[in-house]
Design a protein around this motif. Sequence first.
Motif, PDB file in Angstrom:
ATOM      1  N   GLN A 157       0.847  -1.205   0.000  1.00 58.50           N
ATOM      2  CA  GLN A 157       0.000   0.000   0.000  1.00 58.50           C
ATOM      3  C   GLN A 157       0.885   1.259   0.000  1.00 58.50           C
ATOM      4  N   ILE A 158       1.659   1.406  -1.047  1.00 60.60           N
ATOM      5  CA  ILE A 158       2.668   2.466  -1.112  1.00 60.60           C
ATOM      6  C   ILE A 158       2.088   3.735  -1.746  1.00 60.60           C
ATOM      7  N   ILE A 159       2.245   4.847  -1.045  1.00 57.37           N
ATOM      8  CA  ILE A 159       1.860   6.160  -1.563  1.00 57.37           C
ATOM      9  C   ILE A 159       3.147   6.878  -1.972  1.00 57.37           C
ATOM     10  N   PRO A 160       3.409   7.047  -3.259  1.00 56.06           N
ATOM     11  CA  PRO A 160       4.677   7.665  -3.675  1.00 56.06           C
ATOM     12  C   PRO A 160       4.729   9.138  -3.299  1.00 56.06           C
ATOM     13  N   PRO A 161       5.917   9.677  -3.137  1.00 57.08           N
ATOM     14  CA  PRO A 161       6.025  11.109  -2.827  1.00 57.08           C
ATOM     15  C   PRO A 161       5.481  11.959  -3.972  1.00 57.08           C
ATOM     16  N   LYS A 162       4.909  13.085  -3.615  1.00 55.28           N
ATOM     17  CA  LYS A 162       4.347  13.986  -4.617  1.00 55.28           C
ATOM     18  C   LYS A 162       5.426  14.383  -5.626  1.00 55.28           C
ATOM     19  N   GLY A 163       5.085  14.276  -6.901  1.00 54.08           N
ATOM     20  CA  GLY A 163       6.017  14.638  -7.954  1.00 54.08           C
ATOM     21  C   GLY A 163       6.811  13.477  -8.505  1.00 54.08           C
ATOM     22  N   TYR A 164       6.750  12.319  -7.840  1.00 52.91           N
ATOM     23  CA  TYR A 164       7.553  11.177  -8.288  1.00 52.91           C
ATOM     24  C   TYR A 164       7.199  10.760  -9.708  1.00 52.91           C
ATOM     25  N   PHE A 165       5.917  10.527  -9.967  1.00 49.98           N
ATOM     26  CA  PHE A 165       5.540  10.044 -11.294  1.00 49.98           C
ATOM     27  C   PHE A 165       5.745  11.107 -12.371  1.00 49.98           C
ATOM     28  N   GLN A 166       5.597  12.366 -12.028  1.00 49.13           N
ATOM     29  CA  GLN A 166       5.885  13.411 -13.006  1.00 49.13           C
ATOM     30  C   GLN A 166       7.331  13.327 -13.464  1.00 49.13           C
ATOM     31  N   LYS A 167       8.247  13.197 -12.515  1.00 50.78           N
ATOM     32  CA  LYS A 167       9.673  13.113 -12.843  1.00 50.78           C
ATOM     33  C   LYS A 167      10.012  11.789 -13.536  1.00 50.78           C
ATOM     34  N   ALA A 168       9.393  10.705 -13.084  1.00 51.03           N
ATOM     35  CA  ALA A 168       9.653   9.399 -13.688  1.00 51.03           C
ATOM     36  C   ALA A 168       9.159   9.360 -15.132  1.00 51.03           C
ATOM     37  N   PHE A 169       7.937   9.848 -15.359  1.00 52.05           N
ATOM     38  CA  PHE A 169       7.386   9.858 -16.714  1.00 52.05           C
ATOM     39  C   PHE A 169       8.239  10.719 -17.639  1.00 52.05           C
ATOM     40  N   LYS A 170       8.695  11.865 -17.144  1.00 57.52           N
ATOM     41  CA  LYS A 170       9.517  12.742 -17.984  1.00 57.52           C
ATOM     42  C   LYS A 170      10.813  12.058 -18.392  1.00 57.52           C
ATOM     43  N   ALA A 171      11.455  11.372 -17.450  1.00 59.66           N
ATOM     44  CA  ALA A 171      12.703  10.681 -17.751  1.00 59.66           C
ATOM     45  C   ALA A 171      12.500   9.615 -18.820  1.00 59.66           C
ATOM     46  N   VAL A 172      11.420   8.856 -18.694  1.00 56.10           N
ATOM     47  CA  VAL A 172      11.145   7.777 -19.650  1.00 56.10           C
ATOM     48  C   VAL A 172      10.786   8.355 -21.013  1.00 56.10           C
ATOM     49  N   ARG A 173       9.937   9.362 -21.025  1.00 61.32           N
ATOM     50  CA  ARG A 173       9.526   9.946 -22.305  1.00 61.32           C
ATOM     51  C   ARG A 173      10.678  10.662 -23.001  1.00 61.32           C
ATOM     52  N   ASP A 174      11.534  11.316 -22.230  1.00 60.62           N
ATOM     53  CA  ASP A 174      12.703  11.964 -22.823  1.00 60.62           C
ATOM     54  C   ASP A 174      13.616  10.943 -23.498  1.00 60.62           C
ATOM     55  N   ALA A 175      13.556   9.699 -23.015  1.00 64.25           N
ATOM     56  CA  ALA A 175      14.366   8.627 -23.600  1.00 64.25           C
ATOM     57  C   ALA A 175      13.632   7.900 -24.723  1.00 64.25           C
ATOM     58  N   GLY A 176      12.423   8.362 -25.060  1.00 64.35           N
ATOM     59  CA  GLY A 176      11.669   7.751 -26.144  1.00 64.35           C
ATOM     60  C   GLY A 176      10.795   6.586 -25.735  1.00 64.35           C
ATOM     61  N   GLY A 177      10.662   6.348 -24.419  1.00 63.55           N
ATOM     62  CA  GLY A 177       9.825   5.260 -23.938  1.00 63.55           C
ATOM     63  C   GLY A 177       8.404   5.712 -23.663  1.00 63.55           C
ATOM     64  N   VAL A 178       7.532   4.763 -23.360  1.00 60.82           N
ATOM     65  CA  VAL A 178       6.145   5.072 -23.015  1.00 60.82           C
ATOM     66  C   VAL A 178       5.875   4.691 -21.562  1.00 60.82           C
ATOM     67  N   CYS A 179       4.851   5.302 -20.984  1.00 57.60           N
ATOM     68  CA  CYS A 179       4.539   5.129 -19.567  1.00 57.60           C
ATOM     69  C   CYS A 179       3.201   4.423 -19.407  1.00 57.60           C
ATOM     70  N   ILE A 180       3.224   3.341 -18.653  1.00 58.14           N
ATOM     71  CA  ILE A 180       2.040   2.499 -18.448  1.00 58.14           C
ATOM     72  C   ILE A 180       1.583   2.597 -16.997  1.00 58.14           C
ATOM     73  N   ALA A 181       0.320   2.961 -16.793  1.00 61.99           N
ATOM     74  CA  ALA A 181      -0.262   2.996 -15.453  1.00 61.99           C
ATOM     75  C   ALA A 181      -1.150   1.777 -15.260  1.00 61.99           C
ATOM     76  N   ASP A 182      -0.802   0.940 -14.306  1.00 61.10           N
ATOM     77  CA  ASP A 182      -1.593  -0.238 -13.956  1.00 61.10           C
ATOM     78  C   ASP A 182      -2.617   0.189 -12.906  1.00 61.10           C
ATOM     79  N   GLU A 183      -3.877   0.272 -13.337  1.00 58.07           N
ATOM     80  CA  GLU A 183      -4.978   0.667 -12.456  1.00 58.07           C
ATOM     81  C   GLU A 183      -5.857  -0.522 -12.095  1.00 58.07           C
ATOM     82  N   VAL A 184      -5.325  -1.729 -12.272  1.00 58.31           N
ATOM     83  CA  VAL A 184      -6.124  -2.939 -12.100  1.00 58.31           C
ATOM     84  C   VAL A 184      -6.714  -3.040 -10.696  1.00 58.31           C
ATOM     85  N   GLN A 185      -5.947  -2.648  -9.670  1.00 57.31           N
ATOM     86  CA  GLN A 185      -6.465  -2.728  -8.303  1.00 57.31           C
ATOM     87  C   GLN A 185      -6.968  -1.392  -7.769  1.00 57.31           C
TER      88      GLN A 185
END
Length: 345
Positions: A157-185
């Motif tokens: 039940q992990i709550i990431p720090p505010k801004g984590y996914f913004q920075k993570a998504f930017k790093a991946v997208r800057d490298a040409g990758g795509v970002c997948i959000a698993d909302e299954v649960q």
Amino acid sequence: MSSDGNIIYQQSFLHDELIQCAQNLLKRMPHESLAVVYMVNSGSEANDLALRLARCHTKRQDIITLDHAYHGHVTSVMEISPYKFNQPGGDPKPHYIHVTPCPDTYRGQYTDKNHTEEELADLYSSEIEKIIDNLRYREKREVAGFIAESLQSCGGQIIPPKGYFQKAFKAVRDAGGVCIADEVQVGFGRVGSHYWAFETQDVVPDIVTVAKPMGNGHPVGAVITTQEIADSFSATGVVYFNTYGGNPVSCAIANAVMRVIDEENLQENALSVGNFINAECNAMKKDFDIIGDVRGVGLFIGVELISNKRTREPATEAARFVVNRMKNVHKILVAQMDQMTMSSN
């Protein structure tokens, strides 16, 4: 047999429930870029298809996943699930899968004992940047994508720090990758404040996977993505086909679930009941040293039991006792409880 009495042996045609289900999902997405829906039967299927989409679009193979993650039980998603492959007897992690630390600010690699929330977001996202740089400069490969539950479940039940996914998504997208959000649960209003948990981090993924609460126990799931990624997938000439994905019965059930969530204000209920539980658990934390942390949003809540406040050593036996008592005495089957219909009573 379908809900209108017609016999169905495969899904290769449109029907009203399918169209309505796709429309219902899209209108609940927070951004118009998420414009294409693929229907599947489970979260495992959804995440498997998400990986195919990411790899097809980028023409790359390497995937970044969070430590302790669980994304399903078929081979492709077991490969991105440290929760499974790190267990005794688990298959070795493939060389094209890269594990980044889970952004657990209480017990993770970086904690709130030594860092501010902003620092924690920087530190955890920098681990993704390190993986990308290592891939590019040492292994001469590029990342295809990053997959993560919007709020990690099996990892505690992990709550990431505010801004984590913004920075993570930017790093991946800057490298040409795509970002997948698993909302299954965690999707469909469970977090209370938003319909999708990724919205709590102010991000818009490239691919979203949904399942479990979508059918309220019935096997149904979906993948939502951008037109650009869908076009890349279509351009391969390998037609996507799913025998039961999008069948009339499953779509009718999913439509009914989304309608009831709205009509019975279950998202608002998740927020109010979740706030009540959080407040009560935090009040108990003041009286009982064994409670080390209370964290959560809506009806996604974790209570961490510890044996030492300074070291935060887990109170494993006590946690096992509490879970068994909830099951045996109070008849609370935690894994099967309908989180959307709880009340503060």
